[in-house]
Motif scaffolding. Structure first.
Motif, PDB file in Angstrom:
ATOM      1  N   HIS A  61     -55.487 -34.643   2.394  1.00  0.00           N
ATOM      2  CA  HIS A  61     -55.580 -33.658   1.291  1.00  0.00           C
ATOM      3  C   HIS A  61     -56.339 -32.209   1.514  1.00  0.00           C
ATOM      4  N   THR A  62     -57.259 -32.304   2.434  1.00  0.00           N
ATOM      5  CA  THR A  62     -57.951 -31.167   2.899  1.00  0.00           C
ATOM      6  C   THR A  62     -56.626 -30.378   3.492  1.00  0.00           C
ATOM      7  N   ALA A  63     -56.084 -30.566   4.342  1.00  0.00           N
ATOM      8  CA  ALA A  63     -55.019 -29.725   4.918  1.00  0.00           C
ATOM      9  C   ALA A  63     -53.960 -29.129   3.716  1.00  0.00           C
ATOM     10  N   PHE A  64     -53.514 -29.948   2.839  1.00  0.00           N
ATOM     11  CA  PHE A  64     -52.751 -29.261   1.654  1.00  0.00           C
ATOM     12  C   PHE A  64     -53.604 -28.151   0.738  1.00  0.00           C
ATOM     13  N   ASN A  65     -55.091 -28.619   0.511  1.00  0.00           N
ATOM     14  CA  ASN A  65     -55.733 -27.647  -0.140  1.00  0.00           C
ATOM     15  C   ASN A  65     -56.006 -26.289   0.543  1.00  0.00           C
ATOM     16  N   HIS A  66     -55.974 -26.336   1.918  1.00  0.00           N
ATOM     17  CA  HIS A  66     -55.869 -25.363   2.629  1.00  0.00           C
ATOM     18  C   HIS A  66     -54.723 -24.392   2.534  1.00  0.00           C
ATOM     19  N   MET A  86     -49.315 -21.958  12.355  1.00  0.00           N
ATOM     20  CA  MET A  86     -50.456 -22.663  11.936  1.00  0.00           C
ATOM     21  C   MET A  86     -50.179 -23.624  10.708  1.00  0.00           C
ATOM     22  N   ASN A  87     -49.285 -22.763   9.740  1.00  0.00           N
ATOM     23  CA  ASN A  87     -48.818 -23.696   8.589  1.00  0.00           C
ATOM     24  C   ASN A  87     -48.174 -24.620   8.705  1.00  0.00           C
ATOM     25  N   PHE A  88     -47.177 -24.518   9.907  1.00  0.00           N
ATOM     26  CA  PHE A  88     -46.209 -25.765  10.051  1.00  0.00           C
ATOM     27  C   PHE A  88     -47.225 -26.974  10.469  1.00  0.00           C
ATOM     28  N   PHE A  89     -48.202 -26.548  11.442  1.00  0.00           N
ATOM     29  CA  PHE A  89     -48.968 -27.569  12.048  1.00  0.00           C
ATOM     30  C   PHE A  89     -49.691 -28.382  10.970  1.00  0.00           C
ATOM     31  N   LEU A  90     -50.405 -27.781   9.923  1.00  0.00           N
ATOM     32  CA  LEU A  90     -51.245 -27.821   9.145  1.00  0.00           C
ATOM     33  C   LEU A  90     -50.349 -29.009   7.978  1.00  0.00           C
ATOM     34  N   ALA A  91     -49.220 -28.569   7.650  1.00  0.00           N
ATOM     35  CA  ALA A  91     -48.114 -29.305   6.712  1.00  0.00           C
ATOM     36  C   ALA A  91     -47.830 -30.605   7.540  1.00  0.00           C
ATOM     37  N   ILE A 147     -43.446 -30.011  -0.041  1.00  0.00           N
ATOM     38  CA  ILE A 147     -43.759 -30.751   1.387  1.00  0.00           C
ATOM     39  C   ILE A 147     -44.279 -32.132   1.320  1.00  0.00           C
ATOM     40  N   ILE A 148     -45.127 -32.350   0.207  1.00  0.00           N
ATOM     41  CA  ILE A 148     -45.646 -33.421   0.030  1.00  0.00           C
ATOM     42  C   ILE A 148     -44.632 -34.786  -0.146  1.00  0.00           C
TER      43      ILE A 148
END
Length: 308
Positions: free
Chosen positions: A225-230, A1-6, A243-244
């Motif tokens: 932004h929201t993905a990285f804030n999560h 899940m984290n990979f997908f969000l990243a 990652i950014i």
């Protein structure tokens, strides 16, 4: 899940530079108007489901959480002012690369806070920064105007680092919805004040201008932004900022395709170095207890921080 969000976050923020440059170049939209509306709309969208599910969360925000969120919001507002203005003065590739050096700034800020990173982490950061240099080459500061744009992008990167660190603190005790609503909302208020004092209009644009604002808000703000804030709830601010860095080659490729900007010669080599550097940082942080999560943050009591 984290990979997908990243991956989703990288795609979102990578679109930011090209979309902003295209909107500023083809419409009458001002730099601060973009910053204001992407945050104001983002706050409204994020507040809706949060108010529907757990409306009491906003009344339970502590004074310390509010202070960290305000710090993040103020840094984010100034970051947008610097970064968006830099896109009017220098290339998308150079501006994006310099503003994404927030990982280096975070390491510096953490050093002053007494946090020492293991040598593999620093080595990975150095490799990734080498990838940034490979992408930008030596065309930065090619004119006085471009030099000013580059300096603004550097300042924007430092402010993004502060935003990321502050957001990481806030996310320790705040949900994504509560934090992003509060942070984006306060950021919009700060930007509105900056626009008032600088005389930049926030309304009165044509249809193409509003379309550009909506596209930037959806792709860069709500998705990126929201993905990285999560992710800040489960990853360290340094790792998130690393990652950014993948935004840099992504923005360069998008600018080459849609804005006909010349693709930097070192784009692919730089992408490879950034990926290698990121892998080295991940491996290096695995050797530190809890670093992949929030091990590089102060121990309890838990307080609230945010990121770019």
């Amino acid at each position: 899940m984290n990979f997908f969000l990243a991956a989703l976050g990288v795609l979102g923020v990578a679109s930011s530079g090209p979309l902003i440059a295209a909107t500023l170049g083809a419409t009458t939209v001002s730099a601060l108007a973009i910053a204001f509306w992407r945050n104001a709309i983002g706050a409204a969208v994020m507040a809706t489901p949060t108010l529907g599910r757990e409306p009491r969360q906003f009344g339970q925000v502590t004074a310390r959480e509010f202070r960290w969120s305000l710090m993040a919001a103020s840094a984010l507002a100034l970051h947008f002012g610097c970064f968006i203005t830099s896109l009017q003065l220098t290339s998308v590739a150079a501006a994006t690369a310099l503003v994404c050096l927030q990982s280096a700034w975070i390491a510096i800020f953490q050093l002053f806070r007494g946090i020492r990173h293991r040598w593999p982490v620093l080595a990975g950061l150095g490799i990734a920064c080498g990838g940034v240099a490979a992408i930008t080459g030596f065309d930065m500061g090619s004119s006085p105007e471009a030099l000013l744009g580059d300096l603004l992008a550097v300042a924007g990167g430092a402010l993004a680092g502060l935003y990321t660190l502050a957001g990481g603190k806030a996310r320790q005790t705040m949900t994504t919805g509560t934090y992003t609503t509060l942070c984006y909302g306060m950021c919009a208020a700060v930007v509105a004040l900056l626009a008032l004092f600088s005389g930049q209009p926030l309304v009165g644009f044509d249809g193409a201008g509003w379309l550009g604002i909506i596209a930037i808000t959806i792709c860069a703000q709500l998705v990126g932004h929201t993905a990285f804030n999560h992710l800040l709830a489960t990853m360290s601010p340094l790792l998130v900022s690393m990652i950014i860095l993948l935004e840099i080659p992504g923005a360069a490729l998008l600018a080459a395709v849609f804005l006909s900007e010349t693709l930097p010669a070192g784009t692919y080599a730089g992408l490879t170095l950034i990926m290698v550097g990121l892998a080295v940082v991940v491996i290096g942080q695995k050797g530190s207890r809890g670093a992949i999560g929030r091990g590089d943050l102060p121990a309890p009591p838990l307080v609230g921080l945010g990121t770019d």
